[in-house]
Write a protein that holds these residues in place. Structure first.
Motif, PDB file in Angstrom:
ATOM      1  N   ARG A  85       0.968  -1.877  -0.071  1.00  0.00           N
ATOM      2  CA  ARG A  85      -0.020   0.299  -0.155  1.00  0.00           C
ATOM      3  C   ARG A  85       0.716   1.056  -0.169  1.00  0.00           C
ATOM      4  N   GLN A  86       2.255   0.872   0.132  1.00  0.00           N
ATOM      5  CA  GLN A  86       2.401   1.763   0.974  1.00  0.00           C
ATOM      6  C   GLN A  86       3.761   1.971  -0.337  1.00  0.00           C
ATOM      7  N   THR A  87       4.023   1.178  -1.276  1.00  0.00           N
ATOM      8  CA  THR A  87       4.431   1.423  -2.669  1.00  0.00           C
ATOM      9  C   THR A  87       3.356   2.092  -3.586  1.00  0.00           C
ATOM     10  N   PHE A  88       1.942   1.683  -3.404  1.00  0.00           N
ATOM     11  CA  PHE A  88       1.289   2.874  -3.861  1.00  0.00           C
ATOM     12  C   PHE A  88       1.211   3.879  -3.960  1.00  0.00           C
ATOM     13  N   LYS A  89       1.119   3.706  -3.048  1.00  0.00           N
ATOM     14  CA  LYS A  89       1.054   5.177  -2.804  1.00  0.00           C
ATOM     15  C   LYS A  89       2.030   6.393  -3.046  1.00  0.00           C
ATOM     16  N   ASP A  90       3.001   5.637  -2.830  1.00  0.00           N
ATOM     17  CA  ASP A  90       4.529   6.888  -3.173  1.00  0.00           C
ATOM     18  C   ASP A  90       4.419   6.631  -4.504  1.00  0.00           C
ATOM     19  N   GLN A  91       3.905   5.901  -5.573  1.00  0.00           N
ATOM     20  CA  GLN A  91       4.221   5.647  -6.786  1.00  0.00           C
ATOM     21  C   GLN A  91       2.787   5.713  -7.327  1.00  0.00           C
ATOM     22  N   LEU A  92       1.833   6.470  -6.773  1.00  0.00           N
ATOM     23  CA  LEU A  92       0.630   7.215  -7.367  1.00  0.00           C
ATOM     24  C   LEU A  92       0.320   7.962  -8.117  1.00  0.00           C
TER      25      LEU A  92
END
Length: 212
Positions: free
Chosen positions: A5-12
């Protein structure tokens, strides 16, 4: 789950950028249909009429390709994105591939709708849309992973000269690519065994006059 989730948020922002680039490609591909000459339109129409007749009659000319060839094509696309992501100079290549994928889909759907109206849209839905419902997100995730890895190399190895460790980002990149490759095998399975049956169901509606 939390790291994802954090990776997805960072790469949004990257996901948004890639999605917009893909949609621009779809729009460009649809507009390309209007640029076809009359001769090109007639050639394509003749080819499709022949294809629909063969598909309806179940002749060899409409036989589905093998799972191996379909899977190989998808895996080569994934592999190319992975290789481009390993180098800084390959980053623009990933963007070109995403745009090109959008162009191909946009042209196919745009031509079918322009040539056959709602029947063409129905055929496009059963022949193009099903496998791409999973295939496009998979390609987007591969692309974003490749872009993120390239940006990491640029930021920590070239610009700041801090020599940050590349092992963990590379492992994450490789793992993501492998998972996406497995999902692409699912896409290839659907495209090999399910899509042809759906197309065969719709094909009689698009047969040239007198063929049905």
């Amino acid at each position: 789950m939390l790291p994802f989730r954090q990776t997805f948020k960072d790469q949004l922002p990257l996901y948004v950028f890639v999605a917009v680039l893909f949609l621009v490609g779809v729009l460009f591909g649809a507009l390309m249909v209007n640029a076809l000459s009359l001769e090109q339109q007639q050639d394509l129409a003749g080819y499709l009429d022949h294809f629909f007749v063969n598909l309806h009659e179940g002749s060899e000319g409409a036989a589905p390709v093998s799972f191996g060839s379909v899977a190989s094509l998808h895996l080569k696309w994934i592999g190319l994105i992975f290789l481009l992501g390993l180098s800084v100079v390959g980053l623009p290549g990933i963007l070109v591939l995403d745009f090109l994928k959008g162009v191909l889909i946009g042209f196919a759907v745009g031509y079918m709708v322009g040539q056959y109206s709602w029947k063409g849209l129905l055929f496009a839905l059963v022949s193009v849309a099903p496998q791409n419902v999973l295939g496009i997100p998979v390609l987007m995730m591969c692309s974003v992973a490749g872009i993120a890895f390239s940006l990491y190399i640029i930021r920590y190895r070239l610009l700041t000269q801090r020599g940050g460790k590349v092992t963990q980002p590379f492992t994450a990149y490789l793992t993501t690519t492998c998972i996406m490759a497995v999902l692409m095998l699912v896409v290839a399975s659907f495209e090999t065994w399910i899509s042809p049956e759906l197309m065969r169901w719709v094909a009689p509606m698009l047969l040239p006059d007198g063929s049905f």
